[in-house]
Design a protein around this motif. Structure first.
Motif, PDB file in Angstrom:
ATOM      1  N   ALA A   1       0.822  -1.207   0.000  1.00 24.72           N
ATOM      2  CA  ALA A   1       0.000   0.000   0.000  1.00 24.72           C
ATOM      3  C   ALA A   1       0.862   1.267   0.000  1.00 24.72           C
ATOM      4  O   ALA A   1       0.567   2.205  -0.737  1.00 24.72           O
ATOM      5  CB  ALA A   1      -0.955  -0.009   1.194  1.00 24.72           C
ATOM      6  N   PRO A   2       1.956   1.321   0.789  1.00 25.95           N
ATOM      7  CA  PRO A   2       2.792   2.524   0.742  1.00 25.95           C
ATOM      8  C   PRO A   2       3.398   2.787  -0.633  1.00 25.95           C
ATOM      9  O   PRO A   2       3.485   3.926  -1.082  1.00 25.95           O
ATOM     10  CB  PRO A   2       3.887   2.241   1.780  1.00 25.95           C
ATOM     11  CG  PRO A   2       3.289   1.246   2.712  1.00 25.95           C
ATOM     12  CD  PRO A   2       2.394   0.398   1.860  1.00 25.95           C
ATOM     13  N   ALA A   3       3.806   1.721  -1.315  1.00 23.10           N
ATOM     14  CA  ALA A   3       4.441   1.876  -2.627  1.00 23.10           C
ATOM     15  C   ALA A   3       3.437   1.916  -3.768  1.00 23.10           C
ATOM     16  O   ALA A   3       3.789   2.294  -4.885  1.00 23.10           O
ATOM     17  CB  ALA A   3       5.434   0.743  -2.868  1.00 23.10           C
ATOM     18  N   GLN A   4       2.202   1.511  -3.493  1.00 21.05           N
ATOM     19  CA  GLN A   4       1.185   1.400  -4.540  1.00 21.05           C
ATOM     20  C   GLN A   4       1.678   0.524  -5.696  1.00 21.05           C
ATOM     21  O   GLN A   4       1.466   0.819  -6.874  1.00 21.05           O
ATOM     22  CB  GLN A   4       0.778   2.781  -5.043  1.00 21.05           C
ATOM     23  CG  GLN A   4      -0.109   3.556  -4.070  1.00 21.05           C
ATOM     24  CD  GLN A   4      -1.450   2.883  -3.834  1.00 21.05           C
ATOM     25  OE1 GLN A   4      -2.286   2.794  -4.736  1.00 21.05           O
ATOM     26  NE2 GLN A   4      -1.663   2.386  -2.635  1.00 21.05           N
TER      27      GLN A   4
ATOM     28  N   ILE B   1       5.565  -4.097   5.659  1.00 20.76           N
ATOM     29  CA  ILE B   1       5.304  -4.786   6.923  1.00 20.76           C
ATOM     30  C   ILE B   1       4.811  -3.810   7.988  1.00 20.76           C
ATOM     31  O   ILE B   1       3.841  -4.078   8.720  1.00 20.76           O
ATOM     32  CB  ILE B   1       6.576  -5.513   7.421  1.00 20.76           C
ATOM     33  CG1 ILE B   1       6.798  -6.783   6.618  1.00 20.76           C
ATOM     34  CG2 ILE B   1       6.462  -5.859   8.887  1.00 20.76           C
ATOM     35  CD1 ILE B   1       5.759  -7.858   6.848  1.00 20.76           C
ATOM     36  N   THR B   2       5.457  -2.661   8.086  1.00 22.51           N
ATOM     37  CA  THR B   2       5.057  -1.655   9.074  1.00 22.51           C
ATOM     38  C   THR B   2       3.617  -1.224   8.833  1.00 22.51           C
ATOM     39  O   THR B   2       2.818  -1.112   9.765  1.00 22.51           O
ATOM     40  CB  THR B   2       5.990  -0.439   9.005  1.00 22.51           C
ATOM     41  OG1 THR B   2       7.331  -0.855   9.275  1.00 22.51           O
ATOM     42  CG2 THR B   2       5.578   0.619  10.016  1.00 22.51           C
ATOM     43  N   ASP B   3       3.286  -0.982   7.580  1.00 22.74           N
ATOM     44  CA  ASP B   3       1.931  -0.549   7.222  1.00 22.74           C
ATOM     45  C   ASP B   3       0.909  -1.658   7.471  1.00 22.74           C
ATOM     46  O   ASP B   3      -0.114  -1.444   8.133  1.00 22.74           O
ATOM     47  CB  ASP B   3       1.900  -0.147   5.756  1.00 22.74           C
ATOM     48  CG  ASP B   3       0.485   0.082   5.243  1.00 22.74           C
ATOM     49  OD1 ASP B   3      -0.079   1.149   5.503  1.00 22.74           O
ATOM     50  OD2 ASP B   3      -0.064  -0.833   4.582  1.00 22.74           O
ATOM     51  N   PHE B   4       1.191  -2.865   7.000  1.00 22.88           N
ATOM     52  CA  PHE B   4       0.225  -3.955   7.088  1.00 22.88           C
ATOM     53  C   PHE B   4      -0.016  -4.375   8.527  1.00 22.88           C
ATOM     54  O   PHE B   4      -1.157  -4.545   8.963  1.00 22.88           O
ATOM     55  CB  PHE B   4       0.710  -5.144   6.250  1.00 22.88           C
ATOM     56  CG  PHE B   4      -0.302  -6.245   6.120  1.00 22.88           C
ATOM     57  CD1 PHE B   4      -1.255  -6.215   5.119  1.00 22.88           C
ATOM     58  CD2 PHE B   4      -0.313  -7.316   7.006  1.00 22.88           C
ATOM     59  CE1 PHE B   4      -2.201  -7.225   4.992  1.00 22.88           C
ATOM     60  CE2 PHE B   4      -1.251  -8.320   6.892  1.00 22.88           C
ATOM     61  CZ  PHE B   4      -2.194  -8.275   5.878  1.00 22.88           C
TER      62      PHE B   4
ATOM     63  N   ILE C   1      -8.274  -5.681   5.208  1.00 25.70           N
ATOM     64  CA  ILE C   1      -7.084  -4.830   5.155  1.00 25.70           C
ATOM     65  C   ILE C   1      -6.604  -4.681   3.715  1.00 25.70           C
ATOM     66  O   ILE C   1      -6.160  -3.606   3.289  1.00 25.70           O
ATOM     67  CB  ILE C   1      -5.953  -5.406   6.035  1.00 25.70           C
ATOM     68  CG1 ILE C   1      -6.352  -5.386   7.508  1.00 25.70           C
ATOM     69  CG2 ILE C   1      -4.649  -4.629   5.833  1.00 25.70           C
ATOM     70  CD1 ILE C   1      -5.426  -6.187   8.408  1.00 25.70           C
ATOM     71  N   SER C   2      -6.722  -5.747   2.948  1.00 24.73           N
ATOM     72  CA  SER C   2      -6.201  -5.766   1.586  1.00 24.73           C
ATOM     73  C   SER C   2      -7.126  -5.122   0.567  1.00 24.73           C
ATOM     74  O   SER C   2      -6.667  -4.726  -0.505  1.00 24.73           O
ATOM     75  CB  SER C   2      -5.918  -7.220   1.160  1.00 24.73           C
ATOM     76  OG  SER C   2      -5.017  -7.838   2.044  1.00 24.73           O
ATOM     77  N   SER C   3      -8.417  -5.002   0.879  1.00 27.65           N
ATOM     78  CA  SER C   3      -9.363  -4.562  -0.152  1.00 27.65           C
ATOM     79  C   SER C   3     -10.159  -3.323   0.212  1.00 27.65           C
ATOM     80  O   SER C   3     -10.987  -2.881  -0.585  1.00 27.65           O
ATOM     81  CB  SER C   3     -10.353  -5.692  -0.468  1.00 27.65           C
ATOM     82  OG  SER C   3     -11.170  -5.985   0.656  1.00 27.65           O
ATOM     83  N   SER C   4      -9.919  -2.733   1.364  1.00 36.06           N
ATOM     84  CA  SER C   4     -10.687  -1.555   1.761  1.00 36.06           C
ATOM     85  C   SER C   4      -9.751  -0.394   2.081  1.00 36.06           C
ATOM     86  O   SER C   4      -9.784   0.194   3.155  1.00 36.06           O
ATOM     87  CB  SER C   4     -11.575  -1.858   2.979  1.00 36.06           C
ATOM     88  OG  SER C   4     -12.457  -0.784   3.231  1.00 36.06           O
TER      89      SER C   4
END
Length: 387
Positions: free
Chosen positions: A63-66, A212-215, A267-270
């Motif tokens: 998510a951070p890197a898109q 990892i930090t984000d997830f 977490i992965s889709s919203s």
């Protein structure tokens, strides 16, 4: 009379494209093969042994890197030879640009739901207004350690590499439910290219650490342990555990895992503005998915967000809140024009364009489902905790 109120069907959520990775093993067959998903890190791993060499493919969506990041490695140097290609179920064109494989196109202007079979052309690309289908672009860029990189047609050929890191970034021109995705659309090329440039400018270890930090900021908030005195079956393959569970064997660990899997999915889709988790979610692989992979508001959309509070994921409700705002705007017009009423109304199907009318292809649908009009009432119950 109720059929006379039915309008057009909602639109479909479609897969943008696929990475096609063809790896050369000299005709050898695998001696070992394993696939796994670590839902605590969001890492998918495929490992196998061929010709005495252990290969591994590690994939995570950052998510951070898109970007989706994929690392191919082996336990011997210069043993990785692959051909990279891309494909899409949508009309597209491919090209090589800036040492990257680029796939771009435009989504259809309309797609019938998968349960409709009376139209000769269920997927329509003709777009006379220029405002029906959004543009899209996928960029695939490799970083190669050792090895030789060449280009054959619109494919990237990598031979005798020791390690390959692939970066995949995708974007569309979607700019909101009330904006024309063409003339008022976002620059999908600029968005995808920007993410690729930022990601490739960082080391793999840093990208992994940021992911990892984000997830785990979300995932690690909740742990669930049930009946720990039971025999631990986590060493079994998931399909084996499911077979045993179906036969009545106790497996509280599987039940706890299922709870956490639901959190992993959310977490992965919203995480995308104005696009809450939908039916088949971002994992839909069909052009005409079951029920259009849309928002079914007479239970399914609400069910997606039941774990938000009990799973301690309150922040991830923001796409649903934005969607509710969008359908309240279009729903006010539907309430006025369909019912001569104040307020707003939402029927049982919607989409990213905030459709609120009763669907049914102008009278061909069954009123027992097409004319259900309580979506606004039910979705409003999701607002009290946040507003």
């Amino acid at each position: 009379l109720t059929k006379n109120m039915q309008g057009a069907y909602s639109e479909s959520f479609m897969p943008l494209g696929d990475l096609i990775l063809t790896q050369d093993f000299g005709g050898n067959k695998p001696d070992y093969y394993n696939r796994s998903l670590d839902i605590q890190t969001g890492l998918a791993v495929t490992s196998f042994k061929i010709g005495g060499i252990n290969y591994k493919r590690e994939i995570f969506a950052s998510a951070p890197a898109q970007c989706i990041v994929m690392k191919l490695s082996a336990d011997q140097l210069k043993k990785i030879s692959v051909t990279l290609d891309a494909a899409s179920l949508l009309k597209n064109e491919k090209m090589i640009q800036n040492q990257s494989l680029v796939l771009k196109g435009k989504a259809p202007s309309h797609s019938d739901p998968n349960y409709i079979d009376y139209n000769k052309e269920p997927v329509i690309y003709t777009d006379t207004t220029g405002c029906r289908g959004m543009r899209f672009e996928l960029i695939i860029k490799p970083q190669v350690k050792d090895g030789l990189v060449s280009y054959e047609g619109n494919k990237i050929v990598i031979k005798n590499a020791s390690e390959i890191v692939l970066f995949l970034s995708a974007a569309t021109s979607f700019n909101g439910f009330d904006k024309c995705p063409d003339s008022e659309g976002k620059d999908e090329h600029k968005l995808a290219e920007s993410s690729i440039k930022k990601a490739t400018g960082k080391k793999y270890s840093k990208l992994w650490k940021e992911h990892i930090t984000d997830f785990q900021y979300f995932f690690n908030r909740v742990s669930l342990k049930l009946n720990e005195k039971e025999t631990n079956k986590s060493n079994l393959a998931t399909d084996e555990r499911l077979v045993q569970y179906d036969k009545g064997e106790k497996d509280s660990g599987l039940e706890a895992l299922f709870f956490q899997y639901g959190r992993y999915l959310l977490i992965s889709s919203s995480r995308t503005h104005n696009a809450p988790a939908n039916l088949q979610g971002i994992w839909n692989n069909k052009l005409r998915a079951p029920w259009s992979s849309n928002y079914t508001t007479n239970i399914n959309l609400q069910m997606n967000y039941w774990p938000v509070e009990s799973g301690s994921l309150s922040e991830l409700s923001f796409p649903l809140n934005e969607f509710i705002h969008n359908v309240s705007v279009t729903g006010a017009e539907t309430a006025k024009s369909f019912y001569h009423a104040n307020g707003w109304v939402l029927h049982h199907n919607s989409d990213i364009w905030a459709t609120t009318n009763p669907v049914g292809d102008f009278g061909k649908g069954d009123p027992m489902w097409a004319n259900w009009y309580m979506g606004a009432n039910w979705l409003s119950r999701h607002l009290w905790e946040h507003y």
